[in-house]
Scaffold this motif. Structure first.
Motif, PDB file in Angstrom:
ATOM      1  N   TYR A 229       0.828  -1.202   0.000  1.00 33.53           N
ATOM      2  CA  TYR A 229       0.000   0.000   0.000  1.00 33.53           C
ATOM      3  C   TYR A 229       0.867   1.259   0.000  1.00 33.53           C
ATOM      4  O   TYR A 229       0.604   2.203  -0.754  1.00 33.53           O
ATOM      5  CB  TYR A 229      -0.930  -0.028   1.220  1.00 33.53           C
ATOM      6  CG  TYR A 229      -1.914   1.101   1.269  1.00 33.53           C
ATOM      7  CD1 TYR A 229      -2.940   1.213   0.329  1.00 33.53           C
ATOM      8  CD2 TYR A 229      -1.837   2.068   2.259  1.00 33.53           C
ATOM      9  CE1 TYR A 229      -3.845   2.253   0.370  1.00 33.53           C
ATOM     10  CE2 TYR A 229      -2.735   3.112   2.317  1.00 33.53           C
ATOM     11  CZ  TYR A 229      -3.742   3.196   1.372  1.00 33.53           C
ATOM     12  OH  TYR A 229      -4.628   4.230   1.423  1.00 33.53           O
ATOM     13  N   VAL A 230       1.912   1.280   0.814  1.00 28.87           N
ATOM     14  CA  VAL A 230       2.809   2.432   0.865  1.00 28.87           C
ATOM     15  C   VAL A 230       3.520   2.614  -0.472  1.00 28.87           C
ATOM     16  O   VAL A 230       3.694   3.745  -0.948  1.00 28.87           O
ATOM     17  CB  VAL A 230       3.824   2.296   2.024  1.00 28.87           C
ATOM     18  CG1 VAL A 230       4.935   3.319   1.915  1.00 28.87           C
ATOM     19  CG2 VAL A 230       3.124   2.422   3.361  1.00 28.87           C
ATOM     20  N   ASN A 231       3.915   1.532  -1.114  1.00 34.51           N
ATOM     21  CA  ASN A 231       4.557   1.634  -2.426  1.00 34.51           C
ATOM     22  C   ASN A 231       3.609   2.228  -3.467  1.00 34.51           C
ATOM     23  O   ASN A 231       4.022   3.039  -4.297  1.00 34.51           O
ATOM     24  CB  ASN A 231       5.068   0.270  -2.883  1.00 34.51           C
ATOM     25  CG  ASN A 231       6.318  -0.151  -2.148  1.00 34.51           C
ATOM     26  OD1 ASN A 231       7.079   0.683  -1.665  1.00 34.51           O
ATOM     27  ND2 ASN A 231       6.531  -1.447  -2.035  1.00 34.51           N
ATOM     28  N   PHE A 232       2.319   1.826  -3.420  1.00 35.90           N
ATOM     29  CA  PHE A 232       1.340   2.394  -4.344  1.00 35.90           C
ATOM     30  C   PHE A 232       1.163   3.889  -4.082  1.00 35.90           C
ATOM     31  O   PHE A 232       1.087   4.688  -5.025  1.00 35.90           O
ATOM     32  CB  PHE A 232      -0.014   1.683  -4.230  1.00 35.90           C
ATOM     33  CG  PHE A 232      -0.021   0.305  -4.818  1.00 35.90           C
ATOM     34  CD1 PHE A 232       0.491   0.057  -6.083  1.00 35.90           C
ATOM     35  CD2 PHE A 232      -0.551  -0.759  -4.102  1.00 35.90           C
ATOM     36  CE1 PHE A 232       0.490  -1.216  -6.623  1.00 35.90           C
ATOM     37  CE2 PHE A 232      -0.556  -2.034  -4.635  1.00 35.90           C
ATOM     38  CZ  PHE A 232      -0.048  -2.262  -5.891  1.00 35.90           C
ATOM     39  N   ILE A 233       1.103   4.277  -2.816  1.00 34.88           N
ATOM     40  CA  ILE A 233       0.969   5.690  -2.471  1.00 34.88           C
ATOM     41  C   ILE A 233       2.191   6.465  -2.955  1.00 34.88           C
ATOM     42  O   ILE A 233       2.072   7.567  -3.504  1.00 34.88           O
ATOM     43  CB  ILE A 233       0.775   5.872  -0.953  1.00 34.88           C
ATOM     44  CG1 ILE A 233      -0.597   5.351  -0.531  1.00 34.88           C
ATOM     45  CG2 ILE A 233       0.935   7.339  -0.544  1.00 34.88           C
ATOM     46  CD1 ILE A 233      -0.809   5.342   0.965  1.00 34.88           C
ATOM     47  N   ASP A 234       3.371   5.886  -2.774  1.00 34.89           N
ATOM     48  CA  ASP A 234       4.605   6.546  -3.209  1.00 34.89           C
ATOM     49  C   ASP A 234       4.611   6.747  -4.720  1.00 34.89           C
ATOM     50  O   ASP A 234       4.986   7.822  -5.210  1.00 34.89           O
ATOM     51  CB  ASP A 234       5.810   5.723  -2.766  1.00 34.89           C
ATOM     52  CG  ASP A 234       7.128   6.404  -3.069  1.00 34.89           C
ATOM     53  OD1 ASP A 234       7.238   7.621  -2.800  1.00 34.89           O
ATOM     54  OD2 ASP A 234       8.039   5.726  -3.580  1.00 34.89           O
TER      55      ASP A 234
ATOM     56  N   LEU B  84       2.118   9.484  -5.567  1.00 34.99           N
ATOM     57  CA  LEU B  84       2.664  10.785  -5.198  1.00 34.99           C
ATOM     58  C   LEU B  84       3.709  11.239  -6.203  1.00 34.99           C
ATOM     59  O   LEU B  84       3.742  12.411  -6.588  1.00 34.99           O
ATOM     60  CB  LEU B  84       3.262  10.729  -3.790  1.00 34.99           C
ATOM     61  CG  LEU B  84       3.874  12.021  -3.270  1.00 34.99           C
ATOM     62  CD1 LEU B  84       2.825  13.134  -3.215  1.00 34.99           C
ATOM     63  CD2 LEU B  84       4.494  11.798  -1.902  1.00 34.99           C
ATOM     64  N   ALA B  85       4.553  10.321  -6.646  1.00 36.47           N
ATOM     65  CA  ALA B  85       5.562  10.668  -7.647  1.00 36.47           C
ATOM     66  C   ALA B  85       4.900  11.134  -8.941  1.00 36.47           C
ATOM     67  O   ALA B  85       5.335  12.120  -9.552  1.00 36.47           O
ATOM     68  CB  ALA B  85       6.487   9.484  -7.911  1.00 36.47           C
ATOM     69  N   ASP B  86       3.835  10.441  -9.340  1.00 37.94           N
ATOM     70  CA  ASP B  86       3.110  10.856 -10.547  1.00 37.94           C
ATOM     71  C   ASP B  86       2.484  12.229 -10.355  1.00 37.94           C
ATOM     72  O   ASP B  86       2.524  13.074 -11.255  1.00 37.94           O
ATOM     73  CB  ASP B  86       2.015   9.842 -10.894  1.00 37.94           C
ATOM     74  CG  ASP B  86       2.566   8.501 -11.347  1.00 37.94           C
ATOM     75  OD1 ASP B  86       3.764   8.443 -11.722  1.00 37.94           O
ATOM     76  OD2 ASP B  86       1.803   7.498 -11.313  1.00 37.94           O
ATOM     77  N   LEU B  87       1.914  12.461  -9.194  1.00 36.42           N
ATOM     78  CA  LEU B  87       1.294  13.747  -8.906  1.00 36.42           C
ATOM     79  C   LEU B  87       2.325  14.870  -8.888  1.00 36.42           C
ATOM     80  O   LEU B  87       2.094  15.953  -9.447  1.00 36.42           O
ATOM     81  CB  LEU B  87       0.572  13.681  -7.559  1.00 36.42           C
ATOM     82  CG  LEU B  87      -0.197  14.918  -7.125  1.00 36.42           C
ATOM     83  CD1 LEU B  87      -1.312  15.221  -8.114  1.00 36.42           C
ATOM     84  CD2 LEU B  87      -0.753  14.722  -5.725  1.00 36.42           C
ATOM     85  N   GLU B  88       3.471  14.623  -8.268  1.00 36.42           N
ATOM     86  CA  GLU B  88       4.544  15.628  -8.247  1.00 36.42           C
ATOM     87  C   GLU B  88       5.012  15.951  -9.656  1.00 36.42           C
ATOM     88  O   GLU B  88       5.259  17.117  -9.990  1.00 36.42           O
ATOM     89  CB  GLU B  88       5.714  15.129  -7.407  1.00 36.42           C
ATOM     90  CG  GLU B  88       5.433  15.118  -5.922  1.00 36.42           C
ATOM     91  CD  GLU B  88       6.515  14.417  -5.125  1.00 36.42           C
ATOM     92  OE1 GLU B  88       7.291  13.622  -5.720  1.00 36.42           O
ATOM     93  OE2 GLU B  88       6.583  14.640  -3.911  1.00 36.42           O
ATOM     94  N   GLU B  89       5.125  14.938 -10.487  1.00 36.37           N
ATOM     95  CA  GLU B  89       5.564  15.161 -11.869  1.00 36.37           C
ATOM     96  C   GLU B  89       4.514  15.957 -12.637  1.00 36.37           C
ATOM     97  O   GLU B  89       4.857  16.850 -13.411  1.00 36.37           O
ATOM     98  CB  GLU B  89       5.830  13.831 -12.563  1.00 36.37           C
ATOM     99  CG  GLU B  89       6.455  13.985 -13.925  1.00 36.37           C
ATOM    100  CD  GLU B  89       6.812  12.648 -14.556  1.00 36.37           C
ATOM    101  OE1 GLU B  89       6.683  12.533 -15.779  1.00 36.37           O
ATOM    102  OE2 GLU B  89       7.205  11.729 -13.808  1.00 36.37           O
ATOM    103  N   ASP B  90       3.230  15.645 -12.403  1.00 35.53           N
ATOM    104  CA  ASP B  90       2.161  16.389 -13.071  1.00 35.53           C
ATOM    105  C   ASP B  90       2.141  17.851 -12.640  1.00 35.53           C
ATOM    106  O   ASP B  90       1.948  18.752 -13.457  1.00 35.53           O
ATOM    107  CB  ASP B  90       0.801  15.765 -12.779  1.00 35.53           C
ATOM    108  CG  ASP B  90       0.613  14.425 -13.472  1.00 35.53           C
ATOM    109  OD1 ASP B  90       1.406  14.118 -14.391  1.00 35.53           O
ATOM    110  OD2 ASP B  90      -0.318  13.687 -13.091  1.00 35.53           O
ATOM    111  N   ILE B  91       2.351  18.103 -11.360  1.00 30.89           N
ATOM    112  CA  ILE B  91       2.266  19.470 -10.845  1.00 30.89           C
ATOM    113  C   ILE B  91       3.532  20.258 -11.142  1.00 30.89           C
ATOM    114  O   ILE B  91       3.481  21.381 -11.618  1.00 30.89           O
ATOM    115  CB  ILE B  91       1.986  19.459  -9.331  1.00 30.89           C
ATOM    116  CG1 ILE B  91       0.571  18.939  -9.082  1.00 30.89           C
ATOM    117  CG2 ILE B  91       2.166  20.843  -8.717  1.00 30.89           C
ATOM    118  CD1 ILE B  91       0.211  18.757  -7.629  1.00 30.89           C
TER     119      ILE B  91
END
Length: 106
Positions: free
Chosen positions: A57-62, A65-72
């Motif tokens: 679950y933590v790996n999926f969240i990570d 989050l990485a995808d979201l950071e890249e998008d933003i």
């Protein structure tokens, strides 16, 4: 975790092979110890499975989050691995902050 169950089964087999008398004080103690070891093995297996699920679950969240950071932030985003955390002190001078450290009065 299978090795724990195998060891408990081995101990149960030894107790059966030794014809441990469950009516004697020593026999009751031995049987209860072996049963308790089996319960510990089951509990440990459950904790291990829960920990693996939590890790996934933590790996999926990570990853999300990485995808979201890249998008933003796009390509301008600096990796946190290169961030200098030593620049910040462990505590600040804000009394309302949980990290407030009083200076030693001399």
């Amino acid at each position: 975790m299978d090795y724990l169950f195998q060891k408990v089964s081995y101990l149960q087999g030894l107790a059966d092979g030794l014809n441990v008398d469950e009516n004697s004080s020593e026999g009751k103690l031995l049987v209860h110890i072996i049963d308790t070891l089996g319960e510990f093995a089951e509990a440990l297996e459950e904790v291990s499975e829960n920990q693996m699920d939590l890790e996934d679950y933590v790996n999926f969240i990570d990853e999300d989050l990485a995808d979201l950071e890249e998008d933003i932030y796009g390509d301008d985003f600096e990796d946190y691995d290169d961030f200098d955390f030593e620049f910040y002190d462990d505590c600040c001078d804000d009394e309302d902050c949980g990290c407030f450290c009083e200076e030693d009065e001399e």
